[in-house]
Scaffold this motif. Structure first.
Motif, PDB file in Angstrom:
ATOM      1  N   TRP A 117     -15.800  16.828 -90.414  1.00 35.80           N
ATOM      2  CA  TRP A 117     -14.391  16.554 -89.742  1.00 35.80           C
ATOM      3  C   TRP A 117     -14.656  16.622 -88.020  1.00 35.80           C
ATOM      4  O   TRP A 117     -15.565  17.021 -87.922  1.00 35.80           O
TER       5      TRP A 117
ATOM      6  N   THR B 204     -15.222   8.988 -82.360  1.00 35.77           N
ATOM      7  CA  THR B 204     -15.034   7.904 -83.261  1.00 35.77           C
ATOM      8  C   THR B 204     -16.277   7.832 -84.146  1.00 35.77           C
ATOM      9  O   THR B 204     -16.568   7.644 -85.215  1.00 35.77           O
TER      10      THR B 204
ATOM     11  N   PHE C 287     -16.458  19.073 -83.940  1.00 39.21           N
ATOM     12  CA  PHE C 287     -16.725  18.661 -85.220  1.00 39.21           C
ATOM     13  C   PHE C 287     -17.417  19.630 -86.163  1.00 39.21           C
ATOM     14  O   PHE C 287     -17.982  20.806 -85.764  1.00 39.21           O
TER      15      PHE C 287
ATOM     16  N   LYS D  54     -16.693  10.883 -86.334  1.00 38.63           N
ATOM     17  CA  LYS D  54     -15.685  10.611 -87.384  1.00 38.63           C
ATOM     18  C   LYS D  54     -16.277   9.470 -88.773  1.00 38.63           C
ATOM     19  O   LYS D  54     -15.875   9.912 -89.970  1.00 38.63           O
TER      20      LYS D  54
ATOM     21  N   LEU E 124      -8.261  11.129 -81.341  1.00 37.47           N
ATOM     22  CA  LEU E 124      -8.204  10.266 -82.395  1.00 37.47           C
ATOM     23  C   LEU E 124      -6.701  10.155 -83.060  1.00 37.47           C
ATOM     24  O   LEU E 124      -6.115  10.862 -83.089  1.00 37.47           O
TER      25      LEU E 124
END
Lengths: 417, 71
Positions: free
Chosen positions: A308, A298, A337, A301, A314
């Motif tokens: 990304w 989170t 990520f 993000k 999520l």
């Protein structure tokens, strides 16, 4: 004290299930650091070799310390039998080689750990076993990938490092329709997210080195026979002698008495002991791994320098719905990520202070790696794309430290960009 | 009741009919969850242990897959 049954909850089974008292009431199994086991008479040893009596012969085939963890994993996974191996790769190799022969085909998820891809593509490919790699979330493609020569379907419960989550029950239905077993590598999900048998797996594979061990102190693997597949089939004539003698244990018997015996990739007793120690605290650790991964995902993000984040927990993940359903609102400790490019990925990894840069997952410590330059470096751009590995991707195995410290570590590293 | 169990003579003290499932307990067979039973030359499915009667003169073999290397 009687045997503990399946009425107990998973967290309790992880601590108590399948355990037997050790010598003098010891609450731990003895570490039997012996290669071979002696008998008074030739008749006794003959009976054991013929399967007429239970007993240990040689640690490559079996050992009391290994047997202790094998029984515990069997109870935890609600299977009928477990065979420990030297590593997770040894478990996959042994289980798959028990099923396929030259000329057979494997239908595998394309979203695989690199070592598994290499085993299927190159090592087994060189012995005349062909593997078709298909996107495991594309059920039509999976069904279309089955030929008359296909002898098993292989998937990871959560793809590493692609982080996709296949619908295991739907894949199991395809396998069942074609009379072939479904093998599930459940290393990333662990029994804590779901018992793979309940989602349709016929054989469950674990690299016990990861979350089951939990503290990265010993390598190991496990093959759990769920006892759900009927091996008496014209597709599996090589199982006939094992079915004839051992019925629903046909797979376990063929593994134990032939493939595992011959490949020789046995677990070491001390490693089995340590992996068993980890199993007791799996639920507690996984609860924290899952919570921390969701918090870190989170945070990442919402970070302006992160392109990304791929974490099935999520809500906007394309895999959220399936994962939420089959893992009961738990999503594991692994995430990936993306940054701008390889250089920025390297800069962030180099700036991390808590997170360790190494090739492993499932440790109590937070771990990172740049897969494209390390564990997937040998693969072509096309294969990397198939595995979901790109130059800007960083994989994180979220540890059990305080989430605030983990996030602070990544925040400080991202500030370096 | 006299049986031949794993090639050896065995006498069972039991009243009434004895099933294969009961025999496992009467003979204190180890690792019951893993044993395969051959009754008079026929391998039994585990599901039929409770419904398979053992009779005087029967030959019973208990088989395990976990031990040595021979099939």
């Amino acid at each position: 004290m009687g045997n503990l049954g399946q009425s107990l909850k998973l967290d309790t089974l992880l601590v108590h299930g399948g355990s037997a008292p050790g010598p003098s009431g010891a609450t731990k199994p003895p570490i039997v650091q012996a290669s071979a086991f002696a008998y008074d008479t030739a008749e006794e040893l003959e009976d054991i070799f013929r399967g007429r009596a239970v007993g240990q012969v040689y640690t490559r085939i079996g050992n009391p310390t290994l047997e202790s963890l094998e029984k515990r994993l069997t109870v935890v996974e609600d299977g009928i039998s477990t065979i420990l191996t030297a590593s997770g790769m040894a478990a996959i190799t042994t289980a798959v080689m028990a099923i396929v022969r030259a000329g057979d085909e494997i239908l595998s998820s394309s979203s695989l750990f690199g070592g598994t891809y290499s085993l299927f593509k190159d090592t087994l490919g060189n012995f005349g076993v062909k593997t078709r790699f298909v996107d495991p979330t594309d059920l039509d493609a999976l069904a279309a990938g089955i030929s008359a020569a296909t002898r098993l379907i292989f998937v990871e419960s959560i793809g590493n490092p692609k982080m996709d989550v296949p619908d295991l029950a739907a894949i199991a239905a395809i396998a069942k329709q074609h009379g072939i077993p479904l093998l599930v590598d459940a290393t990333v999900s662990t029994p804590y997210l779901a018992r793979a048998k309940y989602l349709g797996a016929d054989v469950v594979i674990h690299s016990t080195s990861k979350y089951i061990n939990g503290t990265a102190n010993s390598i190991g693997g496990a093959i759990v026979d769920c006892g759900t597949f009927n091996w008496q089939s014209e597709k599996f004539p090589h199982f006939e002698p094992y079915f004839k003698k051992y019925r629903n244990f046909a797979f376990s018997a063929r593994v134990r008495k032939l493939i595992h015996k011959d490949l020789g990739a046995c677990a070491a007793p001390f490693n089995a002991f340590l992996n068993g120690e980890g199993l007791e605290t799996l639920a507690l650790r996984m609860e924290r791994h899952c919570a921390n991964a969701l918090k870190l995902a989170t945070f990442l993000k919402g970070h302006e320098k992160v392109g990304w984040v791929n974490y099935p927990g999520l809500p906007d993940s394309p895999y959220f719905a399936v994962a939420n359903r089959q893992f009961n609102g738990r999503f594991g400790g692994l995430l990936t990520f993306g940054l701008k490019d390889r250089a920025s990925a390297f800069r962030v990894i180099n700036a991390l202070k808590l997170a360790k840069n190494l090739a492993n997952i499932g440790d109590t410590k937070t771990l990172v790696i740049h897969p494209a330059s390390t564990i997937c470096a040998d693969y072509t751009a096309e294969v990397k794309a198939l595995m979901g590995v790109s130059e800007e991707l960083v994989r994180v195995s979220t540890g059990i430290e305080d989430a605030e410290d983990i996030i602070a570590d990544f925040a400080a590293a991202l500030d370096q960009l | 009741m006299n049986l031949t169990v794993n090639g050896k003579s065995a006498t069972i003290e039991a009243q009434g009919n004895v099933s294969v499932l009961q025999l496992l307990d009467l003979l204190n067979v180890s690792q019951k969850e893993y044993v395969t039973v051959e009754l008079n030359g026929d391998i039994l499915d585990r599901e039929s242990f409770a419904a398979s009667p053992v009779q005087d003169g029967d030959t019973v073999e208990f088989l395990y897959f976990m031990g040595g290397g021979a099939l």
